[in-house]
Design a protein around this motif. Structure first.
Motif, PDB file in Angstrom:
ATOM      1  N   ASP A 285       0.845  -1.209   0.000  1.00  6.80           N
ATOM      2  CA  ASP A 285       0.000   0.000   0.000  1.00  6.80           C
ATOM      3  C   ASP A 285       0.874   1.250   0.000  1.00  6.80           C
ATOM      4  N   GLU A 286       1.883   1.235   0.881  1.00  8.14           N
ATOM      5  CA  GLU A 286       2.766   2.416   0.997  1.00  8.14           C
ATOM      6  C   GLU A 286       3.509   2.655  -0.307  1.00  8.14           C
TER       7      GLU A 286
ATOM      8  N   ARG B   7       1.235   4.060  -2.912  1.00  4.68           N
ATOM      9  CA  ARG B   7       0.900   5.466  -2.609  1.00  4.68           C
ATOM     10  C   ARG B   7       2.057   6.384  -3.015  1.00  4.68           C
ATOM     11  N   GLU B   8       3.279   5.928  -2.710  1.00  2.00           N
ATOM     12  CA  GLU B   8       4.454   6.731  -3.115  1.00  2.00           C
ATOM     13  C   GLU B   8       4.501   6.882  -4.630  1.00  2.00           C
TER      14      GLU B   8
ATOM     15  N   LYS C 168       1.989   7.101  -6.495  1.00  2.00           N
ATOM     16  CA  LYS C 168       0.763   7.824  -6.870  1.00  2.00           C
ATOM     17  C   LYS C 168      -0.217   6.953  -7.662  1.00  2.00           C
TER      18      LYS C 168
ATOM     19  N   PHE D 264      -3.641   5.157  -7.775  1.00  2.00           N
ATOM     20  CA  PHE D 264      -4.911   5.363  -7.072  1.00  2.00           C
ATOM     21  C   PHE D 264      -5.495   3.990  -6.751  1.00  2.00           C
TER      22      PHE D 264
ATOM     23  N   TYR E  38     -13.607   9.313  -0.461  1.00  2.00           N
ATOM     24  CA  TYR E  38     -12.731  10.272  -1.161  1.00  2.00           C
ATOM     25  C   TYR E  38     -12.595  11.562  -0.328  1.00  2.00           C
TER      26      TYR E  38
ATOM     27  N   MET F 253     -10.427  10.898   2.618  1.00  2.00           N
ATOM     28  CA  MET F 253      -9.032  10.804   2.176  1.00  2.00           C
ATOM     29  C   MET F 253      -8.421  12.207   2.080  1.00  2.00           C
TER      30      MET F 253
ATOM     31  N   THR G 213      -4.735  11.202   3.619  1.00  2.00           N
ATOM     32  CA  THR G 213      -4.309   9.813   3.729  1.00  2.00           C
ATOM     33  C   THR G 213      -4.629   9.074   2.443  1.00  2.00           C
ATOM     34  N   SER G 214      -4.561   7.726   2.483  1.00  2.00           N
ATOM     35  CA  SER G 214      -4.870   6.925   1.296  1.00  2.00           C
ATOM     36  C   SER G 214      -6.360   6.583   1.284  1.00  2.00           C
TER      37      SER G 214
ATOM     38  N   ARG H 174      -7.428   3.572   1.175  1.00  2.00           N
ATOM     39  CA  ARG H 174      -7.581   2.427   2.103  1.00  2.00           C
ATOM     40  C   ARG H 174      -7.817   2.926   3.526  1.00  2.00           C
ATOM     41  N   THR H 175      -6.913   3.822   3.975  1.00  2.00           N
ATOM     42  CA  THR H 175      -7.036   4.270   5.362  1.00  2.00           C
ATOM     43  C   THR H 175      -8.335   5.052   5.551  1.00  2.00           C
TER      44      THR H 175
END
Ligand code: NAD
Length: 417
Positions: free
Chosen positions: A326-327, A330-331, A333, A335, A384, A387, A392-393, A395-396
């Protein structure tokens, strides 16, 4: 498939991330990390050859603060208690994210349905249902299909449960054949929801669905229907796979013809218009705009996340991505639309089926799809917005909504000070 971290580790890590941001009472955090009830069963079945085989199965009921338990039943050789517990936990958050009044549950039997006859699967399903009789029921826990179970499996469950009670109770299970009270649109609802959320993400990223390239891992109920719906919106399906491997064609594959081939040959492999064959691991790394994992957990890990080229990942499967992956995504970018939002169309349509059964109504496909669309768009917008607010993402953000709502319900019920 990487074995770096199991599904329950993933689910607990996700819960921990949400609990920290929500500043949850440590007691509530522990309460949410464990199932309310777990039933483990040993199922003896007389096989066609006269031998008796004993299968292990379970039903895990996580939290029912928001309503009766709800969740699929999986038949697979890798089913174990940790996996089913993780799947039950994800169901709890998923129902809360889409505001469907259910708690999370899941069931599984460790078996290889591909090596069993229809009669053996029927015996197994009926015996397993028999052992769950005190656990399930229309107001207690309502099963549904998952990997390697289908509408026929649900029909056997309905019949076994109804025979025990002495009258027909279609509302004891969802994902049934239409003739037995199944809902219009249920079979493809999970995939319809996946594509709705991908379409919403694409709008925000300025990607047009028409002409977008799509790779789908898993060509079962969810994967095939997702490929079909995306294709019908004008997207180009460049890669698909099943348990035996995958196929790729940059010019696009016709999902209807691929399905015909799979039905005849037992796999997507060997489809004549494929330009090349790829492994399941390679499929994830193909050049495409949209990647849809629609098979099993633990597919996108820290080992391969860096190689993912898609701009959008829509998690049709439960738990396909680990927290470290996930990280990385996200880094990069990418989606990512998390499972507890992306595949929530399935439980939403299951809820519609249950409501129709309880009220003895039958809604049209148009009604079902319209209600599905409005619930899923609202959920997407809620996630959304969270987020962006929480920086955050997705997911979170989804976990903050799902876990937060369940924690709030627990406190309101007076289970926690
Ligand atoms: P299914 O049994 O219809 O299909 C599973 C597919 O995955 C098959 O094509 C199979 O060949 C493939 N597969 C199995 N092992 C694989 C592997 N190692 N690599 C690649 N492919 C593999 O199951 P389904 O109902 O389509 O479920 C797929 C996923 O969607 C699961 O994660 C399930 O939990 C999730 N899901 C399903 C529903 C639903 O309504 N059925 C709802 C929400 C989420």
């Amino acid at each position: 498939m990487s074995q770096e971290i199991g599904p329950l580790d993933v689910a607990l890590e996700q819960l921990k991330i949400a609990a920290e941001i929500l500043d949850l009472d440590p007691g509530i955090h522990v309460f949410l990390s464990r199932p309310k009830r777990t039933l483990s069963v040993s199922i003896p079945i007389k096989m066609d050859n006269g031998n008796t085989c004993i299968y292990w199965g379970c039903r895990v009921q996580h939290i029912d603060a928001l309503g009766p338990f709800k969740g699929g039943i999986r038949y697979h050789p890798c089913v174990d208690l940790a996996e089913v517990t993780a799947l039950a936990m994800w169901m709890t958050w998923k129902c809360a994210v889409v505001n469907i009044p259910y708690g999370g549950a899941k069931g599984g039997v460790c078996c290889n349905p591909k090596e069993m006859s229809k009669a053996e699967l029927e015996h197994l399903t009926r015996r397993y249902t028999n052992m769950l009789l005190d656990f399930i029921g229309p107001r207690r826990d309502v099963p549904a299909p998952d990997v390697y179970t289908n509408a026929q499996t649900m029909a056997w469950i309905m019949d076994t449960y109804s025979r025990f009670k002495g009258y027909s109770i279609p509302e004891c299970v969802t994902g049934k054949p239409i003739i037995l009270g199944g809902s219009e649109g249920r079979t493809e609802a999970t995939s319809r929801g996946v594509i709705i959320s991908i379409r919403e993400a694409a709008k925000r990223l300025g990607i047009k669905m028409k002409g977008a390239t799509v790779a789908v891992q898993g060509y079962g109920n969810v994967g095939w229907n997702a490929a079909k719906i995306a294709h019908d919106l004008g997207a180009k399906i460049v890669a698909v796979s099943d348990s035996k491997g995958g196929i790729y064609n940059q010019q696009g594959l016709d999902p209807y013809k691929v399905l015909e081939h799979k039905e005849k040959k037992g796999s997507v492999l060997g489809y004549e218009k494929a330009k090349k064959e790829v492994t399941n691991a390679e499929l994830l790394e193909q050049k495409c705009d949209i990647l849809i994992p629609a098979a099993l957990e633990n597919q996108i890990t820290q080992t391969n996340a860096g190689a993912i080229k898609a701009k959008i990942v829509g998690e049709a499967a439960n738990g396909p991505t680990t927290p470290r992956a996930d990280e990385i995504l996200r880094e990069k970018k990418v989606f990512l639309i998390p499972d507890i939002l992306a595949n929530a169309g399935g439980v939403t349509a299951s809820y519609f089926e249950w409501v129709q059964n309880l009220t003895r109504e039958h809604w049209t496909l148009g009604e079902v799809n319209q209600k599905l669309e409005s619930i899923l768009i609202k959920a997407f917008n809620d996630v959304y917005k969270t987020m962006n607010e929480e920086e955050t993402s997705m997911r979170t953000a989804a976990l903050l909504l799902g876990v937060g709502r369940v924690a709030e319900a627990i406190k309101t019920l007076g289970l926690w000070p």
